[in-house]
Design a protein around this motif. Structure first.
Motif, PDB file in Angstrom:
ATOM      1  N   MET A 169      22.188  33.791   4.204  1.00 32.56           N
ATOM      2  CA  MET A 169      23.021  32.736   3.654  1.00 32.56           C
ATOM      3  C   MET A 169      24.357  33.339   3.263  1.00 32.56           C
ATOM      4  N   TYR A 170      25.400  32.552   3.377  1.00 28.42           N
ATOM      5  CA  TYR A 170      26.727  32.997   2.975  1.00 28.42           C
ATOM      6  C   TYR A 170      27.388  31.904   2.141  1.00 28.42           C
ATOM      7  N   ILE A 171      27.831  32.277   0.943  1.00 34.41           N
ATOM      8  CA  ILE A 171      28.596  31.391   0.078  1.00 34.41           C
ATOM      9  C   ILE A 171      29.993  31.986  -0.040  1.00 34.41           C
ATOM     10  N   ALA A 172      31.006  31.221   0.305  1.00 31.62           N
ATOM     11  CA  ALA A 172      32.391  31.662   0.144  1.00 31.62           C
ATOM     12  C   ALA A 172      32.854  31.225  -1.240  1.00 31.62           C
ATOM     13  N   THR A 173      33.335  32.169  -2.033  1.00 39.08           N
ATOM     14  CA  THR A 173      33.830  31.853  -3.365  1.00 39.08           C
ATOM     15  C   THR A 173      34.818  32.931  -3.774  1.00 39.08           C
ATOM     16  N   ASN A 174      35.259  32.894  -5.021  1.00 42.38           N
ATOM     17  CA  ASN A 174      36.212  33.892  -5.496  1.00 42.38           C
ATOM     18  C   ASN A 174      35.888  34.264  -6.947  1.00 42.38           C
ATOM     19  N   ASP A 175      36.573  35.278  -7.454  1.00 44.95           N
ATOM     20  CA  ASP A 175      36.287  35.771  -8.803  1.00 44.95           C
ATOM     21  C   ASP A 175      36.523  34.710  -9.876  1.00 44.95           C
ATOM     22  N   GLU A 176      37.597  33.938  -9.763  1.00 38.10           N
ATOM     23  CA  GLU A 176      37.888  32.909 -10.773  1.00 38.10           C
ATOM     24  C   GLU A 176      36.742  31.904 -10.871  1.00 38.10           C
ATOM     25  N   THR A 177      36.227  31.493  -9.735  1.00 36.51           N
ATOM     26  CA  THR A 177      35.111  30.549  -9.714  1.00 36.51           C
ATOM     27  C   THR A 177      33.882  31.148 -10.385  1.00 36.51           C
ATOM     28  N   CYS A 178      33.570  32.394 -10.084  1.00 41.74           N
ATOM     29  CA  CYS A 178      32.404  33.048 -10.688  1.00 41.74           C
ATOM     30  C   CYS A 178      32.570  33.181 -12.197  1.00 41.74           C
ATOM     31  N   VAL A 179      33.780  33.480 -12.672  1.00 40.48           N
ATOM     32  CA  VAL A 179      34.025  33.570 -14.114  1.00 40.48           C
ATOM     33  C   VAL A 179      33.786  32.214 -14.775  1.00 40.48           C
ATOM     34  N   LYS A 180      34.280  31.143 -14.168  1.00 41.63           N
ATOM     35  CA  LYS A 180      34.080  29.793 -14.725  1.00 41.63           C
ATOM     36  C   LYS A 180      32.590  29.434 -14.752  1.00 41.63           C
ATOM     37  N   ILE A 181      31.864  29.778 -13.707  1.00 44.79           N
ATOM     38  CA  ILE A 181      30.429  29.498 -13.678  1.00 44.79           C
ATOM     39  C   ILE A 181      29.703  30.336 -14.727  1.00 44.79           C
ATOM     40  N   GLN A 182      30.087  31.594 -14.885  1.00 41.36           N
ATOM     41  CA  GLN A 182      29.457  32.439 -15.899  1.00 41.36           C
ATOM     42  C   GLN A 182      29.681  31.880 -17.299  1.00 41.36           C
ATOM     43  N   GLU A 183      30.832  31.248 -17.558  1.00 42.48           N
ATOM     44  CA  GLU A 183      31.082  30.594 -18.849  1.00 42.48           C
ATOM     45  C   GLU A 183      30.099  29.454 -19.074  1.00 42.48           C
ATOM     46  N   VAL A 184      29.856  28.670 -18.031  1.00 39.73           N
ATOM     47  CA  VAL A 184      28.880  27.573 -18.129  1.00 39.73           C
ATOM     48  C   VAL A 184      27.490  28.137 -18.398  1.00 39.73           C
ATOM     49  N   LEU A 185      27.110  29.170 -17.655  1.00 43.95           N
ATOM     50  CA  LEU A 185      25.788  29.771 -17.837  1.00 43.95           C
ATOM     51  C   LEU A 185      25.614  30.319 -19.248  1.00 43.95           C
ATOM     52  N   ALA A 186      26.639  30.957 -19.798  1.00 42.37           N
ATOM     53  CA  ALA A 186      26.558  31.517 -21.149  1.00 42.37           C
ATOM     54  C   ALA A 186      26.377  30.417 -22.187  1.00 42.37           C
ATOM     55  N   ALA A 187      27.015  29.280 -21.973  1.00 39.56           N
ATOM     56  CA  ALA A 187      26.905  28.163 -22.919  1.00 39.56           C
ATOM     57  C   ALA A 187      25.573  27.434 -22.789  1.00 39.56           C
ATOM     58  N   GLN A 188      24.867  27.638 -21.695  1.00 37.47           N
ATOM     59  CA  GLN A 188      23.593  26.965 -21.429  1.00 37.47           C
ATOM     60  C   GLN A 188      22.470  27.985 -21.320  1.00 37.47           C
ATOM     61  N   SER A 189      22.423  28.924 -22.246  1.00 31.28           N
ATOM     62  CA  SER A 189      21.479  30.036 -22.138  1.00 31.28           C
ATOM     63  C   SER A 189      20.014  29.595 -22.192  1.00 31.28           C
ATOM     64  N   ASP A 190      19.750  28.391 -22.695  1.00 32.89           N
ATOM     65  CA  ASP A 190      18.375  27.899 -22.750  1.00 32.89           C
ATOM     66  C   ASP A 190      17.966  27.178 -21.462  1.00 32.89           C
ATOM     67  N   LYS A 191      18.877  27.082 -20.504  1.00 31.60           N
ATOM     68  CA  LYS A 191      18.623  26.409 -19.228  1.00 31.60           C
ATOM     69  C   LYS A 191      18.448  27.452 -18.132  1.00 31.60           C
ATOM     70  N   PRO A 192      17.966  27.035 -16.943  1.00 33.52           N
ATOM     71  CA  PRO A 192      17.887  27.977 -15.819  1.00 33.52           C
ATOM     72  C   PRO A 192      19.253  28.599 -15.544  1.00 33.52           C
ATOM     73  N   GLN A 193      19.250  29.825 -15.098  1.00 26.71           N
ATOM     74  CA  GLN A 193      20.499  30.555 -14.886  1.00 26.71           C
ATOM     75  C   GLN A 193      20.867  30.701 -13.410  1.00 26.71           C
ATOM     76  N   ASN A 194      20.404  29.764 -12.594  1.00 26.88           N
ATOM     77  CA  ASN A 194      20.762  29.718 -11.175  1.00 26.88           C
ATOM     78  C   ASN A 194      21.631  28.495 -10.937  1.00 26.88           C
ATOM     79  N   ILE A 195      22.577  28.626 -10.021  1.00 28.02           N
ATOM     80  CA  ILE A 195      23.418  27.499  -9.644  1.00 28.02           C
ATOM     81  C   ILE A 195      22.912  26.952  -8.309  1.00 28.02           C
ATOM     82  N   ARG A 196      22.348  25.743  -8.370  1.00 31.67           N
ATOM     83  CA  ARG A 196      21.847  25.105  -7.151  1.00 31.67           C
ATOM     84  C   ARG A 196      22.974  24.314  -6.509  1.00 31.67           C
ATOM     85  N   ILE A 197      23.132  24.518  -5.214  1.00 29.94           N
ATOM     86  CA  ILE A 197      24.030  23.707  -4.398  1.00 29.94           C
ATOM     87  C   ILE A 197      23.139  22.666  -3.724  1.00 29.94           C
ATOM     88  N   PHE A 198      23.499  21.394  -3.856  1.00 27.81           N
ATOM     89  CA  PHE A 198      22.658  20.335  -3.302  1.00 27.81           C
ATOM     90  C   PHE A 198      23.514  19.239  -2.686  1.00 27.81           C
TER      91      PHE A 198
END
Length: 103
Positions: free
Chosen positions: A1-30
């Protein structure tokens, strides 16, 4: 599998993950729906399921059902200033005319 992304996007997603530490820590694309130009995609916090494809990029685990990847191929996830753009990399919008919502 290949996901095209960049560092800024990953930083923004990591902020969401940190704020939702009680939730799953995977980002599902659907696939969120279908329209005249093909599928529209969404992102969500989810567990990894058996048979999912997984790609870790800069500490972010992206998960995707294999059948979705098989039908659309590579996916681009990008922070666009007020949200995320999620699109297939190699799929061009089809010519419209097959639905009534196209003006």
């Amino acid at each position: 599998m290949y996901i095209a992304t960049n560092d800024e996007t990953c930083v923004k997603i990591q902020e969401v993950l940190a704020a939702q530490s009680d939730k799953p820590q995977n980002i599902r694309i659907f696939i969120a729906g279908m329209g005249c130009s093909g599928p529209s995609f969404g992102l969500g916090l989810d567990n990894q399921n058996e048979g999912d494809l997984v790609e870790e990029i800069s500490g972010v685990n992206f998960v995707l059902e294999k059948s979705v990847y098989d039908s659309v191929g590579e996916i681009k996830v990008e922070w666009v200033g007020n949200g995320y753009s999620v699109q297939p990399v190699n799929v061009q919008p089809s010519a419209c005319g097959s639905c009534s919502s196209c003006g």
